[in-house]
Design a protein around this motif. Sequence first.
Motif, PDB file in Angstrom:
ATOM      1  N   ASP A 109       1.019  -1.312   0.051  1.00  0.00           N
ATOM      2  CA  ASP A 109      -0.277  -0.032  -0.105  1.00  0.00           C
ATOM      3  C   ASP A 109       0.842   1.317  -0.096  1.00  0.00           C
ATOM      4  O   ASP A 109       1.659   1.494   1.025  1.00  0.00           O
ATOM      5  N   VAL A 110       0.802   2.208  -1.113  1.00  0.00           N
ATOM      6  CA  VAL A 110       1.736   3.212  -1.317  1.00  0.00           C
ATOM      7  C   VAL A 110       1.121   4.296  -0.124  1.00  0.00           C
ATOM      8  O   VAL A 110       2.183   4.889   0.336  1.00  0.00           O
ATOM      9  N   GLU A 111       0.041   4.572   0.149  1.00  0.00           N
ATOM     10  CA  GLU A 111      -0.465   5.524   0.956  1.00  0.00           C
ATOM     11  C   GLU A 111      -0.135   4.963   2.599  1.00  0.00           C
ATOM     12  O   GLU A 111       0.285   5.971   3.283  1.00  0.00           O
ATOM     13  N   ALA A 112      -0.133   3.857   2.910  1.00  0.00           N
ATOM     14  CA  ALA A 112       0.747   3.352   3.870  1.00  0.00           C
ATOM     15  C   ALA A 112       2.110   3.368   4.152  1.00  0.00           C
ATOM     16  O   ALA A 112       2.584   4.197   5.040  1.00  0.00           O
ATOM     17  N   ALA A 113       2.759   3.577   3.201  1.00  0.00           N
ATOM     18  CA  ALA A 113       4.041   3.802   3.107  1.00  0.00           C
ATOM     19  C   ALA A 113       4.407   5.115   3.101  1.00  0.00           C
ATOM     20  O   ALA A 113       5.281   5.555   3.878  1.00  0.00           O
ATOM     21  N   TRP A 114       3.651   5.747   2.561  1.00  0.00           N
ATOM     22  CA  TRP A 114       3.848   7.594   2.870  1.00  0.00           C
ATOM     23  C   TRP A 114       3.497   7.793   4.264  1.00  0.00           C
ATOM     24  O   TRP A 114       4.265   8.862   4.835  1.00  0.00           O
ATOM     25  N   ALA A 115       2.635   7.293   4.896  1.00  0.00           N
ATOM     26  CA  ALA A 115       2.243   7.567   6.396  1.00  0.00           C
ATOM     27  C   ALA A 115       3.176   7.096   7.356  1.00  0.00           C
ATOM     28  O   ALA A 115       3.770   7.877   8.052  1.00  0.00           O
ATOM     29  N   LEU A 116       3.831   6.031   6.970  1.00  0.00           N
ATOM     30  CA  LEU A 116       5.122   5.578   7.679  1.00  0.00           C
ATOM     31  C   LEU A 116       6.210   6.652   7.381  1.00  0.00           C
ATOM     32  O   LEU A 116       7.101   6.777   8.397  1.00  0.00           O
ATOM     33  N   TRP A 117       6.461   6.839   6.350  1.00  0.00           N
ATOM     34  CA  TRP A 117       7.856   7.891   6.065  1.00  0.00           C
ATOM     35  C   TRP A 117       7.252   9.055   6.646  1.00  0.00           C
ATOM     36  O   TRP A 117       8.189   9.539   7.381  1.00  0.00           O
ATOM     37  N   ARG A 118       6.366   9.961   6.919  1.00  0.00           N
ATOM     38  CA  ARG A 118       5.939  10.959   7.322  1.00  0.00           C
ATOM     39  C   ARG A 118       6.148  10.909   8.895  1.00  0.00           C
ATOM     40  O   ARG A 118       6.491  11.697   9.584  1.00  0.00           O
ATOM     41  N   GLU A 119       5.731   9.642   9.396  1.00  0.00           N
ATOM     42  CA  GLU A 119       5.798   9.331  11.025  1.00  0.00           C
ATOM     43  C   GLU A 119       7.445   9.295  11.229  1.00  0.00           C
ATOM     44  O   GLU A 119       7.900   9.901  12.184  1.00  0.00           O
ATOM     45  N   GLU A 120       8.293   8.703  10.505  1.00  0.00           N
ATOM     46  CA  GLU A 120       9.598   8.561  10.721  1.00  0.00           C
ATOM     47  C   GLU A 120      10.462   9.866  10.581  1.00  0.00           C
ATOM     48  O   GLU A 120      11.313  10.180  11.235  1.00  0.00           O
ATOM     49  N   CYS A 121      10.023  10.567   9.569  1.00  0.00           N
ATOM     50  CA  CYS A 121      10.553  11.893   9.511  1.00  0.00           C
ATOM     51  C   CYS A 121      10.174  12.768  10.628  1.00  0.00           C
ATOM     52  O   CYS A 121      11.182  13.392  11.140  1.00  0.00           O
ATOM     53  N   GLU A 122       9.082  12.775  10.885  1.00  0.00           N
ATOM     54  CA  GLU A 122       8.586  13.702  12.207  1.00  0.00           C
ATOM     55  C   GLU A 122       9.378  13.031  13.565  1.00  0.00           C
ATOM     56  O   GLU A 122       9.878  14.252  14.012  1.00  0.00           O
ATOM     57  N   ARG A 123       9.667  11.832  13.580  1.00  0.00           N
ATOM     58  CA  ARG A 123      10.246  11.281  14.761  1.00  0.00           C
ATOM     59  C   ARG A 123      11.857  11.620  14.626  1.00  0.00           C
ATOM     60  O   ARG A 123      12.380  12.135  15.566  1.00  0.00           O
ATOM     61  N   SER A 124      12.240  11.835  13.507  1.00  0.00           N
ATOM     62  CA  SER A 124      13.644  12.386  13.305  1.00  0.00           C
ATOM     63  C   SER A 124      13.903  13.820  13.610  1.00  0.00           C
ATOM     64  O   SER A 124      14.664  14.041  14.474  1.00  0.00           O
ATOM     65  N   ARG A 125      12.912  14.532  13.278  1.00  0.00           N
ATOM     66  CA  ARG A 125      12.879  15.996  13.529  1.00  0.00           C
ATOM     67  C   ARG A 125      12.716  16.256  15.208  1.00  0.00           C
ATOM     68  O   ARG A 125      13.363  17.231  15.787  1.00  0.00           O
ATOM     69  N   GLU A 126      11.894  15.350  15.804  1.00  0.00           N
ATOM     70  CA  GLU A 126      11.872  15.392  17.161  1.00  0.00           C
ATOM     71  C   GLU A 126      13.328  15.037  17.876  1.00  0.00           C
ATOM     72  O   GLU A 126      13.745  15.927  18.955  1.00  0.00           O
ATOM     73  N   ILE A 127      13.838  13.972  17.233  1.00  0.00           N
ATOM     74  CA  ILE A 127      15.515  13.724  17.912  1.00  0.00           C
ATOM     75  C   ILE A 127      16.365  14.661  17.799  1.00  0.00           C
ATOM     76  O   ILE A 127      17.144  15.278  18.678  1.00  0.00           O
ATOM     77  N   VAL A 128      16.384  15.545  16.630  1.00  0.00           N
ATOM     78  CA  VAL A 128      17.406  16.412  16.316  1.00  0.00           C
ATOM     79  C   VAL A 128      16.912  17.707  17.092  1.00  0.00           C
ATOM     80  O   VAL A 128      17.839  18.198  17.464  1.00  0.00           O
ATOM     81  N   ALA A 129      15.591  17.956  17.268  1.00  0.00           N
ATOM     82  CA  ALA A 129      15.361  19.277  18.163  1.00  0.00           C
ATOM     83  C   ALA A 129      15.803  19.150  19.406  1.00  0.00           C
ATOM     84  O   ALA A 129      16.068  20.005  20.291  1.00  0.00           O
ATOM     85  N   ALA A 130      15.821  17.936  20.089  1.00  0.00           N
ATOM     86  CA  ALA A 130      16.282  17.585  21.353  1.00  0.00           C
ATOM     87  C   ALA A 130      17.876  17.227  21.616  1.00  0.00           C
ATOM     88  O   ALA A 130      18.235  17.400  22.725  1.00  0.00           O
ATOM     89  N   ALA A 131      18.432  17.603  20.567  1.00  0.00           N
ATOM     90  CA  ALA A 131      20.006  17.112  20.733  1.00  0.00           C
ATOM     91  C   ALA A 131      20.722  18.500  20.457  1.00  0.00           C
ATOM     92  O   ALA A 131      20.539  19.309  19.549  1.00  0.00           O
ATOM     93  N   SER A 132      22.071  18.293  20.593  1.00  0.00           N
ATOM     94  CA  SER A 132      23.047  19.320  20.214  1.00  0.00           C
ATOM     95  C   SER A 132      23.630  18.848  18.903  1.00  0.00           C
ATOM     96  O   SER A 132      23.635  17.426  18.804  1.00  0.00           O
ATOM     97  N   LEU A 133      23.934  19.784  18.307  1.00  0.00           N
ATOM     98  CA  LEU A 133      24.810  19.123  16.999  1.00  0.00           C
ATOM     99  C   LEU A 133      26.010  18.408  17.290  1.00  0.00           C
ATOM    100  O   LEU A 133      26.607  17.641  16.590  1.00  0.00           O
ATOM    101  N   ASP A 134      26.481  18.681  18.672  1.00  0.00           N
ATOM    102  CA  ASP A 134      27.755  17.935  18.956  1.00  0.00           C
ATOM    103  C   ASP A 134      27.400  16.557  19.673  1.00  0.00           C
ATOM    104  O   ASP A 134      28.437  15.839  19.859  1.00  0.00           O
ATOM    105  N   ASP A 135      25.983  16.328  19.957  1.00  0.00           N
ATOM    106  CA  ASP A 135      25.834  15.008  20.431  1.00  0.00           C
ATOM    107  C   ASP A 135      26.206  14.046  19.609  1.00  0.00           C
ATOM    108  O   ASP A 135      26.192  13.969  18.361  1.00  0.00           O
ATOM    109  N   THR A 136      26.541  12.670  20.061  1.00  0.00           N
ATOM    110  CA  THR A 136      26.783  11.685  19.121  1.00  0.00           C
ATOM    111  C   THR A 136      25.830  10.263  19.385  1.00  0.00           C
ATOM    112  O   THR A 136      25.401  10.070  20.388  1.00  0.00           O
ATOM    113  N   GLY A 137      26.014   9.674  18.229  1.00  0.00           N
ATOM    114  CA  GLY A 137      25.462   8.392  18.146  1.00  0.00           C
ATOM    115  C   GLY A 137      26.524   7.364  17.909  1.00  0.00           C
ATOM    116  O   GLY A 137      27.681   7.851  17.770  1.00  0.00           O
ATOM    117  N   THR A 138      26.161   6.056  17.828  1.00  0.00           N
ATOM    118  CA  THR A 138      27.181   5.198  17.775  1.00  0.00           C
ATOM    119  C   THR A 138      26.673   4.192  16.574  1.00  0.00           C
ATOM    120  O   THR A 138      25.552   3.722  16.446  1.00  0.00           O
TER     121      THR A 138
END
Length: 179
Positions: A109-138
């Motif tokens: 389902d393409v519409e379901a794929a778009w909905a999931l993409w939008r959810e993942e992009c929004e979660r990525s934005r939340e993670i970025v907003a809560a972090a410093s550019l110098d914070d690190t992942g592994t």
Amino acid sequence: MDTIPDENYSPKWEGDRLESPRVASEREILTSTLDWHRRTFELKCAGLTPEQMALRSAEPSSMSLHGLLRHLTGTERWWFRLQFAGEELPMLYYSDDRPEQDFDDTDGDVEAAWALWREECERSREIVAAASLDDTGTSRRDGSPFSLRWLLTHHIAEYARHDGHADLLRERIDGRTGH
């Protein structure tokens, strides 16, 4: 000659997209550029049927717009949630025995794929907003650290590369071009 006539510029793609500011903070430039590329990908796919979204580029490639959508959804989760934020979630469109599910299984389902993409992009934005550019992942590949600054730059390059693929796929589907 100090100007280029308007007709000699490539056409702009139709649709609402906020241009990235040319003068702003590092964070604002990085996040707005990434969002511009996300929106560009979305616009390149706008108005297409599920069959058009699943149309493959050319043999032997299995690339399609639906496959790119699934791939970009998976990369949002992989980089921002799993590796940077350390969230414990299953990977999307991947297994060790079928690593190319994002491109191979595009009959969903393409519409379901778009909905999931939008959810993942929004979660990525939340993670970025809560972090410093110098914070690190592994890195899950080798355990090495990477900064959010690097991740944003890396993800801009990921989207830019796939926006180019989307240009070619869309032109093949209906002849539309533009940046």
